[in-house]
Design a protein around this motif. Structure first.
Motif, mmCIF file in Angstrom:
data_model
loop_
_atom_site.group_PDB
_atom_site.id
_atom_site.type_symbol
_atom_site.label_atom_id
_atom_site.label_comp_id
_atom_site.label_asym_id
_atom_site.label_seq_id
_atom_site.Cartn_x
_atom_site.Cartn_y
_atom_site.Cartn_z
ATOM 1 N N ILE A 59 0.855 -1.186 0.000
ATOM 2 C CA ILE A 59 0.000 0.000 0.000
ATOM 3 C C ILE A 59 0.891 1.237 0.000
ATOM 4 C CG2 ILE A 59 -1.245 1.447 1.669
ATOM 5 C CD1 ILE A 59 -3.212 -0.662 2.124
ATOM 6 N N VAL A 60 0.507 2.229 -0.806
ATOM 7 C CA VAL A 60 1.174 3.525 -0.795
ATOM 8 C C VAL A 60 0.113 4.600 -0.537
ATOM 9 C CG1 VAL A 60 2.608 5.176 -2.039
ATOM 10 C CG2 VAL A 60 2.870 2.730 -2.482
ATOM 11 N N HIS A 70 11.589 -5.092 -5.459
ATOM 12 C CA HIS A 70 11.803 -5.969 -4.307
ATOM 13 C C HIS A 70 10.739 -7.059 -4.193
ATOM 14 C CE1 HIS A 70 15.001 -3.382 -2.966
ATOM 15 N NE2 HIS A 70 14.197 -2.342 -2.959
ATOM 16 N N GLY A 71 9.888 -7.169 -5.217
ATOM 17 C CA GLY A 71 8.896 -8.232 -5.237
ATOM 18 C C GLY A 71 7.506 -7.829 -4.796
ATOM 19 N N PHE A 72 7.326 -6.567 -4.405
ATOM 20 C CA PHE A 72 5.999 -6.096 -3.993
ATOM 21 C C PHE A 72 5.313 -5.488 -5.210
ATOM 22 C CE2 PHE A 72 8.985 -5.339 -0.367
ATOM 23 C CZ PHE A 72 8.680 -6.518 0.301
ATOM 24 N N ASP A 73 4.797 -6.366 -6.049
ATOM 25 C CA ASP A 73 4.317 -5.922 -7.357
ATOM 26 C C ASP A 73 2.797 -5.973 -7.501
ATOM 27 O OD1 ASP A 73 4.079 -8.653 -7.387
ATOM 28 O OD2 ASP A 73 5.380 -8.976 -9.123
ATOM 29 N N ARG A 74 2.107 -6.034 -6.367
ATOM 30 C CA ARG A 74 0.669 -5.785 -6.324
ATOM 31 C C ARG A 74 0.487 -4.601 -5.378
ATOM 32 N NH1 ARG A 74 -2.606 -10.808 -7.603
ATOM 33 N NH2 ARG A 74 -1.053 -12.281 -8.409
ATOM 34 N N VAL A 75 0.096 -3.461 -5.935
ATOM 35 C CA VAL A 75 0.161 -2.213 -5.176
ATOM 36 C C VAL A 75 -1.180 -1.492 -5.230
ATOM 37 C CG1 VAL A 75 1.332 0.004 -4.920
ATOM 38 C CG2 VAL A 75 2.625 -2.002 -5.707
ATOM 39 N N VAL A 76 -1.655 -1.095 -4.045
ATOM 40 C CA VAL A 76 -2.853 -0.262 -3.945
ATOM 41 C C VAL A 76 -2.434 1.131 -3.503
ATOM 42 C CG1 VAL A 76 -5.070 0.091 -2.801
ATOM 43 C CG2 VAL A 76 -4.331 -2.225 -3.406
ATOM 44 N N VAL A 112 -1.226 -2.317 -10.386
ATOM 45 C CA VAL A 112 -1.399 -1.129 -9.546
ATOM 46 C C VAL A 112 -2.820 -0.606 -9.698
ATOM 47 C CG1 VAL A 112 -0.513 1.170 -9.007
ATOM 48 C CG2 VAL A 112 1.026 -0.558 -9.973
ATOM 49 N N VAL A 113 -3.513 -0.418 -8.558
ATOM 50 C CA VAL A 113 -4.857 0.153 -8.607
ATOM 51 C C VAL A 113 -4.971 1.289 -7.591
ATOM 52 C CG1 VAL A 113 -6.019 -1.895 -9.472
ATOM 53 C CG2 VAL A 113 -5.731 -1.604 -7.024
ATOM 54 N N PRO A 114 -5.595 2.399 -7.974
ATOM 55 C CA PRO A 114 -5.829 3.495 -7.033
ATOM 56 C C PRO A 114 -7.159 3.316 -6.299
ATOM 57 C CG PRO A 114 -6.357 4.221 -9.248
ATOM 58 C CD PRO A 114 -5.928 2.785 -9.362
ATOM 59 N N PHE A 115 -7.155 3.718 -5.032
ATOM 60 C CA PHE A 115 -8.350 3.692 -4.193
ATOM 61 C C PHE A 115 -8.469 5.062 -3.548
ATOM 62 C CE2 PHE A 115 -10.073 3.366 0.125
ATOM 63 C CZ PHE A 115 -11.239 2.644 -0.057
ATOM 64 N N THR A 116 -9.563 5.768 -3.816
ATOM 65 C CA THR A 116 -9.806 7.077 -3.226
ATOM 66 C C THR A 116 -10.878 6.933 -2.164
ATOM 67 O OG1 THR A 116 -9.149 8.251 -5.239
ATOM 68 C CG2 THR A 116 -10.557 9.440 -3.686
#
Length: 245
Positions: free
Chosen positions: A20-21, A99-105, A132-136
């Motif tokens: 998560i970012v 670093h392998g974290f290639d599913r990102v919200v 990568v998917v954005p969540f607002t």
């Protein structure tokens, strides 16, 4: 796991590809709410979403400056160009994917970031760098979403629940008096205004007093639950790209 407090060896030993970012903005939110509203809310909902899933999730540091030039007349507001923002978010996500974290919200708290985040997600996903998917958060709170303004009932209510000391309650009446009912100046379905100062005296859109702590709690729980469902869906999704038709 929070990357800010983790060591590199902690991260090396993780067995997850999910991250998560939080993404926000540093900009005016009227005379009563802090410049960091969008960062604070994005971080809080990101953390709450993580707590609701039974799997390891990497939590990256928040990106605190976004696309906010429309608030430039209000002191303290910071912004970057759309190109800079897209590049920065994209490269930050790419470093996670390395670093392998290639599913990102991307958990977003600022309306001005929405289109750019969708573009970044699509570009990185189509290139195969990461999914990568954005969540607002304020788009994920059901009928409450219709009341989203700026420094209005949703953001004020959420902060009254999360960080009540940050709301200057003695300025609420001034915030209401100098605010606008809606975002922009519309003619023939066109928003003729580019900057917020064209239609709101003090930067507020919507009535902040319509957002009490109880409503803020409902917003928080709804957004966190929605994010948790999304995290599970992202973790389980087949992210291979479709074949050419």
């Amino acid at each position: 796991m929070d990357l800010t407090t983790a060591t590199w060896t902690d991260v090396r030993d993780l067995e997850t590809d999910l991250a998560i970012v939080p993404v926000g903005s540093t900009e005016q939110h009227g005379p009563h709410a802090p410049l960091g509203t969008d960062v604070l809310t994005a971080e809080a909902i990101a953390d709450a979403g993580i707590e609701r899933v039974d799997r390891e999730v990497v939590r990256a540091p928040a990106i605190p400056v976004g696309i906010a030039e429309e608030h430039r007349q209000f002191p303290g507001t910071m912004w970057v160009s759309e190109d800079t923002f897209r590049d920065y978010v994209g490269e930050a996500v790419a470093s996670l994917a390395h670093h392998g974290f290639d599913r990102v919200v991307l958990v977003n708290g600022h309306g001005g970031n929405v289109d750019a985040l969708r573009e970044v997600g699509g570009r990185l996903t189509r290139a195969g760098d990461a999914y990568v998917v954005p969540f607002t958060w304020f788009a994920a709170v059901g009928e409450h979403s219709d009341d989203m303004g700026h420094g209005g009932p949703l953001e004020t209510g959420l902060l009254r629940h999360l960080e009540p000391a940050l709301i200057r309650e003695d300025r609420i009446e001034a915030a209401r008096a100098g605010g606008a009912d809606g975002w922009g100046e519309w003619t023939s379905y066109v928003n003729m205004a580019y900057d917020a100062a064209e239609f709101t005296e003090n930067g507020v859109v919507g009535d902040p007093d319509d957002g009490d702590a109880k409503r803020g709690e409902e917003l928080f729980e709804g957004a966190a639950d929605a994010l948790a469902r999304l995290l599970e869906a992202v973790a389980e999704r087949d992210v291979s790209r479709p074949e050419r038709r």
